[in-house]
Design an enzyme around this catalytic site. Sequence first.
Site, mmCIF file in Angstrom:
data_model
loop_
_atom_site.group_PDB
_atom_site.id
_atom_site.type_symbol
_atom_site.label_atom_id
_atom_site.label_comp_id
_atom_site.label_asym_id
_atom_site.label_seq_id
_atom_site.Cartn_x
_atom_site.Cartn_y
_atom_site.Cartn_z
ATOM 1 N N HIS A 113 49.504 -83.347 48.222
ATOM 2 C CA HIS A 113 49.154 -82.799 49.247
ATOM 3 C C HIS A 113 48.244 -81.965 50.046
ATOM 4 O O HIS A 113 47.761 -82.032 50.726
ATOM 5 C CB HIS A 113 50.445 -81.150 49.584
ATOM 6 C CG HIS A 113 50.099 -80.115 49.218
ATOM 7 N ND1 HIS A 113 50.072 -79.963 47.505
ATOM 8 C CD2 HIS A 113 48.587 -79.303 49.468
ATOM 9 C CE1 HIS A 113 49.718 -78.142 47.422
ATOM 10 N NE2 HIS A 113 48.954 -78.275 47.941
ATOM 11 N N SER A 143 44.792 -75.335 45.001
ATOM 12 C CA SER A 143 45.954 -76.606 44.407
ATOM 13 C C SER A 143 45.145 -77.742 44.212
ATOM 14 O O SER A 143 44.245 -78.163 44.595
ATOM 15 C CB SER A 143 46.302 -76.715 46.271
ATOM 16 O OG SER A 143 47.466 -76.285 46.793
ATOM 17 N N ASP A 199 54.011 -85.002 43.552
ATOM 18 C CA ASP A 199 53.179 -83.572 44.295
ATOM 19 C C ASP A 199 51.795 -84.224 43.179
ATOM 20 O O ASP A 199 50.761 -82.821 43.682
ATOM 21 C CB ASP A 199 53.194 -82.248 44.982
ATOM 22 C CG ASP A 199 52.860 -81.594 45.779
ATOM 23 O OD1 ASP A 199 51.286 -82.599 46.281
ATOM 24 O OD2 ASP A 199 52.007 -80.581 45.708
#
Length: 454
Positions: free
Chosen positions: A111, A215, A141
Site C-alpha cells: 500500500h 508503513s 501487503d
Amino acid sequence: MKRTASLFLTCILSGILTLGGYFLFFNEDTIFIQESPGIPAYTPVNMNSLPKDGGVDFTEAANKSVNAVVHVKNVAAVRKSPFSSTTALALQGTGSGVIISPDGYIVTNNHVIQNANRLQVTLNNNQNYMAEVIGSDPKSDIALLKIDAENLDYLPFGNSDNAEIGEWVLAVGNPFNLTSTVTAGIISAKSRDLGMDSNVSSFIQTDAAVNPGNSGGALVNTYGELIGINTAITSQTGTYVGYAFAVPSNNARKIVEDILEFGDVQQGILGIRGVQAANLPKEFNVNVSEGVYVDEVEQGSGADKAGIESGDVITRIDNVNIRKFSDLTGYIGSKRPNDIVEVQVIRDGEAEVFKVKLTKYEVFQIKEIGLEVTNASPEELSKKKVANGVKITRGLTPQMQNEQLYGTIITAIDNIPVSSIADVEKVMKRRNPSDPVTVTFVTPDGEKQKYVWR
C-alpha cells in the site's frame, strides 16, 4: 464486517499522509477463516539463536537499523508554472522501506507503493535514488523494490518463529516525515488475525509507537535482526494508541524470495477446512481446548494422502505449537508448495504425527458473480460423476457467502465447458462485460443447475 464501539477500525499506517492509505474494519468477537531447511536463501538471513545476556541495550540495534531503513516517497513530475516547460518533482506521499541486501533490494508494504507515479528512496545519509518495483503481493501487503546502488547497509532477516511475547523490539521508520525514527516496545502478542482477506493472517502485535509513515518500516529485535515489517495499527483516530501489527519476517522473506525466483507468490496448503477446537459445541466431544479441529479434508490433497482425517485436532506443525487457526495459517504461509511438514494431531485421545506434502493453492476470483474457484481433483470430479469442472472455494460477497456453495462444481460458464481455473480465466477475459453470465453447477447432491447473473 461489523464495526464495534470500542475498537472500530484498523488503519493501514500510511493513513491520510502516506501513499493510498485505507481503513480496515474488524470485529473483535469473530475470528475469520520458518523457515524450512530445504528452502534456499535468496536474501541474507540470520536464523541462529543468539545468546541472551542479562541487560538490554538498544543502541547497537538502533545504529544498525536506522542506516538500513529508508524513506520511500511517491513523487510526480510537475511543471514549475503553467507557462514553464521545466518540471520539478513534487511529493505525493511517503512511507518506509527496509534494505535487505547490499545491492539495493528493499522490502516495503504494497500500500506504500500502490498507484505510485514515481518512487524516490532516501537513505539515512540523505542520498536519493529512483526505485524500480520488482514485484508486489497486494494480499500480503508486501512489495519488493530495487535501487541501483552497492555496498549498502542492510538488515538480515531473523526467525520470527523464535520471537517471544514480552521480548523487546524496536520499530524503525519515518512517521509524519520524521526521518530515521526509532521507538521501543515489546511483542504484545503473536499470530494476531485481523480479519483481513490476506495471505498473511498471523501478525506480530507490538506496543512500540508507530504512526502514519511507519508503513513498510522495520520491526527488529535487540540484535538488529529484522523480525517484521510494520504494516497496520488499530486506532480510533488513525494515529498510535498502543496497538501495532507487523508481517512476520518469515512470511515477508518467503514472499520476497517467491517474487525473485518465480515472479509471484507460491502459496502452499495442507488441504483441510477447520475451526478452532475451543469454538466447538460440546456435542463434538472434543476434549482439547487448543488446536485446529479438522472439519473436512480435501480429496487428493497432501493432508488426505498423508492420512489426516476429519475429526483430528492439529496441535503442532514442525516445531510450532498450533493453539488457534491463525497459528496454522501463519506458519503454512511461510512455506511453499511441495514443502513437507510434520503435522501432529490428537485422534481418539492419542497423539499421532503425519508428514504432509503441501500442495499449491491456485484460485481464480470470478468477481462478476462473487465466487472464488480452484481446480477440482479427479477424485472430486469422479464423486460428482462429471468429466470436467472447477470447485467453488468461497463466496466473495456476503450474499454468496450465505449460499454456502463450498465444494460445488462449476462445469461451464456461458455454456463453455471449463476444466481448470485457466479455462475460467480465458472465458471471463473473452466475454463482453455487459452480457449476463451463465453458470452451470453440479450441486453437492449431484443435481445439475444453471443460473444467470445479469
